[in-house]
Write an enzyme that holds these catalytic residues in place. Structure first.
Site, PDB file in Angstrom:
ATOM      1  N   GLY A 171     -47.851 -52.013  30.008  1.00 13.43           N
ATOM      2  CA  GLY A 171     -46.541 -52.064  30.363  1.00 13.43           C
ATOM      3  C   GLY A 171     -45.078 -51.240  30.021  1.00 13.43           C
ATOM      4  O   GLY A 171     -44.901 -51.617  28.218  1.00 13.43           O
ATOM      5  N   CYS A 172     -44.311 -51.455  29.871  1.00 10.71           N
ATOM      6  CA  CYS A 172     -42.200 -50.899  29.757  1.00 10.71           C
ATOM      7  C   CYS A 172     -42.344 -52.047  28.506  1.00 10.71           C
ATOM      8  O   CYS A 172     -41.555 -52.353  27.634  1.00 10.71           O
ATOM      9  CB  CYS A 172     -41.558 -50.099  31.004  1.00 10.71           C
ATOM     10  SG  CYS A 172     -41.338 -51.681  31.690  1.00 10.71           S
TER      11      CYS A 172
END
Lengths: 370, 370, 370, 370
Positions: A171-172
């Site tokens: 995930g970012c």
């Protein structure tokens, strides 16, 4: 051409063939969103790849210009199914969607690069806890690799020698936070940590929502996901694994993670406020980060607090760290472009490693500033 | 008309006269900056005030339209000196500037509302520590009142009964942070606290600087003032004083304060991550905040994470608080408009209290959204 | 109290009663959108008005804080019907919606201030042409007044002496363009005109749409409504009527109007490029504009090109005009805040005139800058 | 290796050598500004170029990271002089600066790509008219080529066969406007034209100025350069030259050009409102534009009004054109990124042509959206 014992062509062999002039054929599923667009932007110019198919729900050959006007110069269309001859599939889908249909890709021997969360967490129990669904294929979780090449490069490369490779691209927020804290975690220095993160709006996806309207976001900052952001699970998983012993970083299970929406389109900054397990000096910090990232193509350790704009549009991650003489606390800041190093770029980087391609292939674009 | 024992007309008496129809004559020094503009915007429509003079260095009668085009409809000019008949003076000047010349105002019996830091800190030793100058008038520090009416209302009112009233109006980050944490501090609950703050750019002033250029700020977030932001001094001073005992909040000397610049013009959000001295429940938090702010005109306790836009252009402060069941941590978030409740509005609010005017006079404007 | 011949209480009488201390009871229909919010923001502090009801489709008493968080300090709720005792109704509804149900309001003797287009155009044939619907009540069009007080003040005041007053409040682009060009139109100087307008995004309303997502609007400019923007109808109607003769401005039917979306929330700038019917001098232009607007509370003629920020949050309109010595062309620029002078503020201004209240009541707030 | 008759190595020969593996050595003068940064960003990854020197006034080896943090990963430094062995020099300097010192470059046989205006205009009299200086080297103007490859490709290529090649790279507004109007000008269709342009702030350069402060630009639009923008000169020069006869486009001398600053960093949109010399149909327009741009790598004719974001960070130009059935007017809109196709990218494109390199070399990056 090398293949696995069952005769299936594995990713590493496909990479070798690509370097010899036969590009790897890739498909992008979820091509109509922001991450999908970014995958197209990167893969369309990747020297060892050919986009074999773009997939979007209910699309029947729509030209890319109608979906992503900025990509209008590319002669591409979006269909509703994955072409069978794709050798690798990038999936940018809502959580749960990939887990439910991954058999389809594995049966065809396609490398799966999942940009959603379905193959990020190793413990099946983490899915109901963080994502509120029971994982339908827990049998596949042990074999999937968390697609952060800076931490799992060897595993990714090894994955390329087996059929049915599954990469769970990070995930970012997780990428920003893990890379910012990894050298501290590896040294067992995290007694307590508050991660206060700020993100541009593109991380929330492209679907129109009342609270993503320009009029709501512009000239405003707000926190959200109070105490329950889903990326906490993968952040804790990865940081724990980095410690010299599972309990070396007492602050890691129990991370305080708070994300904010700021009025910009791209970029994440994670400010990680660490109470160290013992006194550390600035020199020690400098050495830890230099050692960790000296050979990384996409990570820089910088001397001044980095701005998200310094990495806009690139696959770069930048880290900054300081010890507070007054209080003994340690600050670690990381910045990246959430759609590139936080999503599409990193997925391509992991794909490159799995397929035995140069890790930076297709990813050398410099940041765009101002 | 009441006056002090030496016959000087004190602020409270001026307020009484104003309510009877003779507005208090005020001057604004530093009228050419952003805070100066905001003081004009508010005071020009204040029902009990008349702007008697605007002062800017080297100005000789320049019309306000040339300096603040948005205020062009007001028939005002900026001069280079304070009119002698002003009864109260608002000063928006760089640090050190007011301390050096305050005698001039006191001699004339003018109420001094200093929007800079020169009269915020009580301990003279704090000035070299945080502001790198020796205070020239330490004798005046004990008599000055920190102009946060929510904490010092009685003292401000009392100040109005004495000549030579000096108000040290709080800093913008300080107001946000202190109001967000005050109920916890009062209960002695702060074992440790990380304050991660985000501000619009107007807080950095109006002077053109390379790093405030639109091209640098837009589409970017960055931290600054690593471990040494000047407002830490006043935050610690005020929070310590709130505790039931000076050491009741072990986390208060040693606050970890990190400010960020975000791409917006106005607004501050302080996210205060607290490790409490003991377990607290959400119900307890709700009660603490409700009790603290129930009767405050400008403070609301809200149920959802507040956005800075919710208070834009107004004198409002909004607080939000949550306990994390998983880790026991407490989060307190505060938002305000840095130029209003964080500067000009709060200064007028304090002025109103000192002069015995209705505290909300001139400050009732609602937030501007979207 | 004065009333019309049938005994109905007319608007002017209500205004007189309001000035004596009994506020006019107003309702706002369409209270959940951006224009609705702005009407609340203004009317909540209007000295001669009481908000008697807020109306939103399918709302059953929802607190305003859930709908417009910035207005949370007001104790207001939104219902699904107009209270019968409202004396004036402000309607912020999609086109066609008011025309279809106006009888309901007229039957109750309520002043109707329609912020949509249903009563702006006098010629019923203009509705199918510009709005693609047949007007259901063409009989009412002749009696409605175009609510631009700077052009129709006397008619609006006269309306207040009759029951069933209907005000068609002007569109945002229309207000900007008409006020920018009115002095030229009145002098019959418009041989040809190109209007190139730029608007903030709030003009497109609050409904979430893919193309109003922050990620689409930010860092981007685009034109829209190519050759067919609906406001052209009212602009041409008003400018034609201003000429000394209907054909005095040959450029008016046939205006070239092009709107653009720019990445900001509020504000409209109309740049009107005029080919004059004869040579004009700058002195002549200055005189025309000064004469037209000298006595207007909300209009200024400025010496430098105005920015939309100069009027943000206020009911101000600013005009700027120049003749090009090289080509003989005339440029007229107008700016306003689309939600205030372009919508809610102007509607309140017209309401004030109709009800015989001071025209500026509730509208004196200064612009908010920076 | 080919050379000119005097033995000097000409640009075309250098290009041939580059294609064979010896990159052209280029210097960038004015490397510290926004255009300089963009030249570095592009040229650092250009396959046939090596950056031999970066030049900034008073710089003595400063690392690029201190000047352009986003380029920190490149091992480059800025000096105060041009290296003698550079074969081509890109100059991003204030107007007049290059004309005054061009001899220095010509003497060394360096190709000069001037991104300023000193070699854009052919008529020396245009310099005092538009730029208020007398050109010191009028003798060189006839030999310089206006660096818009879409109009002057053959001349640029021919320039590469002569020593002392001088390219006057077009202005940002000029490029947008000329490319938007070129097909109409070529057909002699421009009877009258109003160009209303909108630009991001980076076009105004990097120097800190009060009116480029984030607080002034954000949430605001304004016009500037009323009737006297310098790019008018080159726009008129180029459009006139395109007509079938010098007077075929009566609207061209006398263009009405109005630029605006909008709150974004990059991007220009020129809306060109044309009164055609005769009636045209949409089919005719479509054919004109398709014919003009069919073979251009960097120009697209699009069906929907283009947004500046559609080309952000790329060397693309997009054109859109429509005829208004109601009035007969023609609208032509063009968009580009002012720092790429409006400056650095176009300069590299022209350089490629002059040096006989593939015109798209180094310029294939796709636009960055959202």
């Amino acid at each position: 051409m090398s293949a696995d014992s069952n005769g299936a062509v594995v990713a590493a062999a496909r990479g070798a063939r690509a370097l010899a002039g036969n590009p790897v054929r890739v498909a992008i599923v979820g091509a109509t969103g922001y991450v999908g667009a970014e995958l197209i932007r990167i893969l369309a110019l990747h020297p060892h790849v050919r986009i074999a198919g773009l997939v979007g729900r209910e699309r029947k050959g729509d030209p890319i210009a109608h979906i992503h006007p900025h990509l209008a110069t590319r002669d591409l269309r979006v269909f509703d199914h994955v072409p069978g001859d794709a050798e690798a599939v990038f999936l940018a889908l809502p959580h749960g969607a990939v887990a439910a249909r991954i058999g389809e890709f594995l049966d065809r021997g396609q490398t799966v690069i999942d940009l959603g969360p379905d193959f990020r967490l190793h413990d099946p129990a983490d899915y109901p806890a963080w994502y509120h669904f029971d994982h339908p294929r827990p049998d596949l979780l042990p074999g999937a690799v968390y697609g952060l090449p800076e931490l799992h490069r060897a595993e990714l490369a090894e994955l390329g020698t087996r059929p049915g490779a599954i990469v769970g691209a990070p995930g970012c927020y997780a990428t920003t936070t893990i890379l910012a804290l990894a050298p501290l975690a590896r040294a067992g220095l995290i007694a307590d940590v508050v991660v206060d993160a700020k993100s541009g709006v593109s991380g929330a996806g492209r679907d129109p929502k009342a609270d993503l309207h320009f009029g709501e976001i512009n000239e405003s900052v707000r926190a959200y996901g109070i105490f329950n952001h889903r990326h906490i699970g993968e952040i804790e998983q990865e940081l724990r694994a980095l410690g010299p012993t599972p309990d070396a970083n007492p602050g890691v299970p129990g991370i305080d993670f708070l994300p904010h929406l700021v009025p910009m389109t791209r970029g994440i900054l994670s400010a990680c406020h660490v109470r160290p397990t013992r006194l550390v000096t600035q020199a020690e910090l400098d050495e830890l980060y230099a050692t960790a990232y000296r050979d990384e193509a996409f990570v820089s350790v910088v001397e001044h607090p980095p701005a998200t704009k310094h990495v806009l549009g690139s696959n770069e991650f930048r880290a900054f760290t300081r010890v507070d003489e007054r209080t003994g606390r340690v600050l670690a800041i990381g910045v990246l472009d959430n759609l590139v190093k936080g999503a599409a770029g990193q997925a391509v980087q992991a794909f490159n490693v799995v397929h035995g391609l140069p890790e930076t292939a297709g990813l050398l674009q410099l940041p765009l500033a101002p």
